[in-house]
Structure formats: C-alpha cells, structure tokens
Design an enzyme around this catalytic site. Sequence first.
Site, PDB file in Angstrom:
ATOM      1  N   LYS A 256      -9.296  15.828  10.375  1.00  0.00           N
ATOM      2  CA  LYS A 256      -9.582  14.388  10.411  1.00  0.00           C
ATOM      3  C   LYS A 256      -9.286  13.871  11.810  1.00  0.00           C
ATOM      4  CE  LYS A 256      -8.008   9.881   8.573  1.00  0.00           C
ATOM      5  NZ  LYS A 256      -7.164   9.144   7.620  1.00  0.00           N
ATOM      6  N   ASP A 261      -7.291   4.022  13.465  1.00  0.00           N
ATOM      7  CA  ASP A 261      -7.585   3.519  12.120  1.00  0.00           C
ATOM      8  C   ASP A 261      -6.896   2.179  11.924  1.00  0.00           C
ATOM      9  OD1 ASP A 261      -8.012   3.031   9.457  1.00  0.00           O
ATOM     10  OD2 ASP A 261      -6.625   4.588   8.737  1.00  0.00           O
ATOM     11  N   LYS A 268      -5.172  -3.292   8.205  1.00  0.00           N
ATOM     12  CA  LYS A 268      -3.764  -2.914   8.041  1.00  0.00           C
ATOM     13  C   LYS A 268      -2.858  -4.029   8.572  1.00  0.00           C
ATOM     14  CE  LYS A 268      -4.198   2.134   8.478  1.00  0.00           C
ATOM     15  NZ  LYS A 268      -3.670   2.487   7.173  1.00  0.00           N
ATOM     16  N   ASP A 279      -3.980   8.977  13.820  1.00  0.00           N
ATOM     17  CA  ASP A 279      -4.805   9.329  12.667  1.00  0.00           C
ATOM     18  C   ASP A 279      -5.820  10.426  13.015  1.00  0.00           C
ATOM     19  OD1 ASP A 279      -5.117   8.959   9.970  1.00  0.00           O
ATOM     20  OD2 ASP A 279      -6.576   7.328  10.145  1.00  0.00           O
ATOM     21  N   ASP A 338      -9.917   0.967   4.148  1.00  0.00           N
ATOM     22  CA  ASP A 338      -8.835   1.729   4.777  1.00  0.00           C
ATOM     23  C   ASP A 338      -8.733   3.149   4.206  1.00  0.00           C
ATOM     24  OD1 ASP A 338      -6.789   2.201   6.515  1.00  0.00           O
ATOM     25  OD2 ASP A 338      -5.279   1.032   5.420  1.00  0.00           O
ATOM     26  N   GLU A 340     -10.664   5.523   4.577  1.00  0.00           N
ATOM     27  CA  GLU A 340     -11.829   5.973   5.335  1.00  0.00           C
ATOM     28  C   GLU A 340     -11.826   7.471   5.593  1.00  0.00           C
ATOM     29  OE1 GLU A 340      -9.092   5.011   6.727  1.00  0.00           O
ATOM     30  OE2 GLU A 340      -8.843   6.659   8.143  1.00  0.00           O
ATOM     31  N   ARG A 342     -11.232  10.037   3.730  1.00  0.00           N
ATOM     32  CA  ARG A 342     -11.967  10.832   2.726  1.00  0.00           C
ATOM     33  C   ARG A 342     -13.470  10.680   2.884  1.00  0.00           C
ATOM     34  NH1 ARG A 342      -8.748   7.894  -1.978  1.00  0.00           N
ATOM     35  NH2 ARG A 342      -7.270   7.744  -0.253  1.00  0.00           N
TER      36      ARG A 342
END
Length: 483
Positions: A256, A261, A268, A279, A338, A340, A342
């Site tokens: 990933k 993010d 967030k 991230d 959020d 995201e 996956r």
Amino acid sequence: MKYSANLTALNTADAVLVAIFEDSELSETAKKFDTQGEITALLKCGEISGKIGESTLLRQGTQRILLVGAGKPGEITVRQFKQIVQKAFQVIKTTASKNMVNALTDVQIKDRDLYWNVRFAIETFEAERYVFDEFKSQKADQLKLENIVFPIDNAETQRAIQHANAVALGIKLARDVANCPPNICNPKYLAEQAKTLEKRTALVKTTVLGEKEMAELGMHAYLGVSQGSKNEAQISIMEYCNHPNPDAKPIVLVGKGLTFDAGGISLKPAAEMDEMKYDMCGAASVYGVMNALAELQLPLNVIGVLAGCENLPDGNAYRPGDILTTMNGLTVEVLNTDAEGRLVLCDTLTYVERFEPECVIDIATLTGACVVALGQHNSGLVSTDDALADTLFQASQQTQDKAWRLPLSEEYQEQLKSPFADLANIGGRWGGAITAGAFLSNFTKKYPWAHLDIAGTAWLQGANKGATGRPVSLLTQFLINQC
Ligand code: BES
Ligand code: MN
Ligand code: ZN
C-alpha cells in the site's frame, strides 16, 4: 559500516566489546583481557556486575575495552540482546574508535545460534546508527566507527553477515522513503525509487502504470481514491527474475503506497495527521525487500508492486455513497472515503493475477483497528492459506519482526453487505482489521494470499518518531527460507 569476521583483530582493533555475565562472571574474551587481573579488579570494586544495561570503558595500552553487562548466560532473550548491543553502540559512538571487535559472540542468546547472534548484532548496530537528516540544515555528526569485526570466522558468521547487510540495507532504504515528507514523496517519487532498482541489478525490470493505463484496465476503485488529488496515481512493478527455471511462478509482494492519507471527504482529525505520510510504509517495505533481494541474489522469481496514490478532500474527490466498479467486476459502495487502502489494494490484487503467482502477500498500514487489537509490537496477519500463514509466522518468529494471525472466517463477510452494491467498503465497528482483510479476500481467490497489516508497527511516535523499516526483516527472511 563494514562488517567482517577475523580472529586476529582482537589484538589490533582500537576497541573491543566484551561481555560480563551476571554475578561477575567473565566471558571468554573478558578472560583474555584479564591477564593482569584488571577486569577482575573492576568487578571487585563494583564498577560492573554483569547486569543488562551496565557498561564501563577501560583502557589497555592503545585499546579501549568496553565491558557490557550481558545477564545470565544462555538465558537472555533476543530483545535483551538487542538492548545490550544498543547500549554498547551508544557508548562506543562517543569515543574516537574506528575499528571495533564485537566479542558479544560470547553471549549465548536463549534458543539461538551464532548465526542469529551475528545477525541481530548487525541489524541492531545499523538501526541505531540510522539518522534521517536530509532536511536539516545542521547534519548529524559523522560516526567515527568504520569497521566492526566478529572474532569468529566461519561459514555461519559469513552467512549471517551477508544476510544482515542485505536486510539492513533494505530497512534503511524503506525508512528513508517512508520518512520523506509527502510534498516530495508522492506517487511519482515512489515510482522513481522503484526504477532505481534497475540500476542496482540487471535482474530487475521495472514498469510503471499511470492513471491512463489504470483506466484501460478498469481499476475504478483505485482511481476513485486518487481523483481528489492532483498527483497522478502510479503503480510500480519491479520484476526480479533469478529462479533457475525462469518460468517458475513468482512470489508477489504488494505494498500500500498512500503517500498521504487525509481521509478524503471523510476527513481525518487534525491531530497527528502528519503521520499519514507513513501510509505508504507497505510500499516502502516492498521497495526495501526488493533491494535486499537484489543484494542477496536469491534464486527466486519475485515481483514487488508499489500501489502509489494520494487520498485528499477536493471538489473532485470521491464521496461517501459513491459506487465504484472494481477491476474484477465487483461493485463497492463507499461508506467512508477514509477506508481507501482496501480500494487501492483490491484492484492491485486483481491486477497481479496476470503473473499467475505462487502466492501474493500484501503489506499495508490498513487499519487503526489493528493497532487497537495487537498494539504496536505485532503486525496483523490475515490469510486464506494456512501453509502460507505458517511460513510467514515462522519468519516473524525467527527475525522477531513479529506478526500475529487474526481469524478470517466467513461470518466476517456479513459485515460487508451493502443494500446497493456487491460490497460496502467498511464493516462497522467491530473487528475492523479483520473485516478489512475480509474485504480484500474477495479479490484474492486465484492464488494463495496473505495480508500484513502494519498500521501499528511501521513507524514510531513520540521521542523516537520515525519509520521502523518493518516488516522488511520478516519478508526477506520469508524469501531466504524459500531457497
Ligand atoms: N491509513 C489508515 C489506517 C491507519 C490509521 C493506520 C491510523 C495507522 C494509524 C486507513 O486508511 C484508514 O483510515 N482506515 C480507517 C478505516 C475505517 C474508516 C474503517 C481506520 O482505521 O480508521
Ligand atoms: Mn484512510
Ligand atoms: Zn490509509
């Protein structure tokens, strides 16, 4: 730092690192330096007694003898051994020593052999000497220490040095990209790092997919996440081919790579949001492993994939309620922008089917829930394949780059139902690390698959804030074990 093995260096090095065991017991090397009884005298006067954490520096002629407490022989854990090495490094770096013999090879770590003694020592020295000061005007002082010599030269130490050097390089490179700020480390930057691998070795070919290619492939979940960012999403594919049978199925590692993010429209909170530059630590670890592999030249076929992307709120950002069509045809209702990771991973996991993988392992800072479940010491391991999960677990135990398996049974799929699409992108409050894994498992049916959630292990907060380089050690060991 140069690491080597050589017995005679004991007499010539300007520093020697020597163990003292609990209850004032001398290690073999300590005995060699106690010919005039100078070490015994220090023990008698209570200068050091052998407890972990103790150290004292002694001069003999032109040599510095650094005595360190090493606990009860045969009883110390890997963690304690690392603490001893850390302590020693902190002391020795304040001296002018250039060449040091590390005689902590006298220390028997519980249930471990010489190989692991040498390997953990090097990995610890390398982790300790790491600094990230690229963006500081005032750079850290140059380390004077240049050579560390192990006083036992055999095949075991040589192999440990070789493996540790490769792992340490992988960890350092992973830490460097991960610590890099998100205004510089964007998806394009990740792809540029991936391309540098071709320069390191002719065994790697790197290709990069941009948003145009991704659209042609139908990766609309991935593209949905990226559409709120001006930085183009890029997928880097590093193909390492060195198996004696070039047609052997590859092991595929998917990282990933959210270079930032913010959460998107489901924004967030502001506190600690800067940490979401991390991230992309999954991608950083894959990049590190590929470099370690290039160094070791293992006889394997391995493909490393960096899924680079950025998740930002914007007038063009994807929204809660959007329904996205993934590359494998399943539709996903976005309930939280959020979640995201996956969405980016599901399309990448479909994409890698074309390599007909032996197995696929994805590495992702996927869920805060994983940190709630396991804390910051173990990565979460989710898998549809018991054999693969066991092999990864074994590598995690060997390296002490720990991972712990979470259950993945069919009940969890229930939480991902949507009234409007095939799947929802979140599974409600409970078992968030598992439902994230369950989501991904809908896209991994064509190969044995495991998922490492490194949300709690990829970086440290507080005084030692920074990327850890985990799980480069675990994954490199997994690959070594395949050979
Ligand atoms: N990158 C985060 C996960 C994360 C959060 C890692 C904090 C490390 C520390 C991920 O994209 C995310 O935001 N996940 C959400 C999922 C939720 C909306 C179902 C989370 O964990 O809160
Ligand atoms: Mn997120
Ligand atoms: Zn994320």
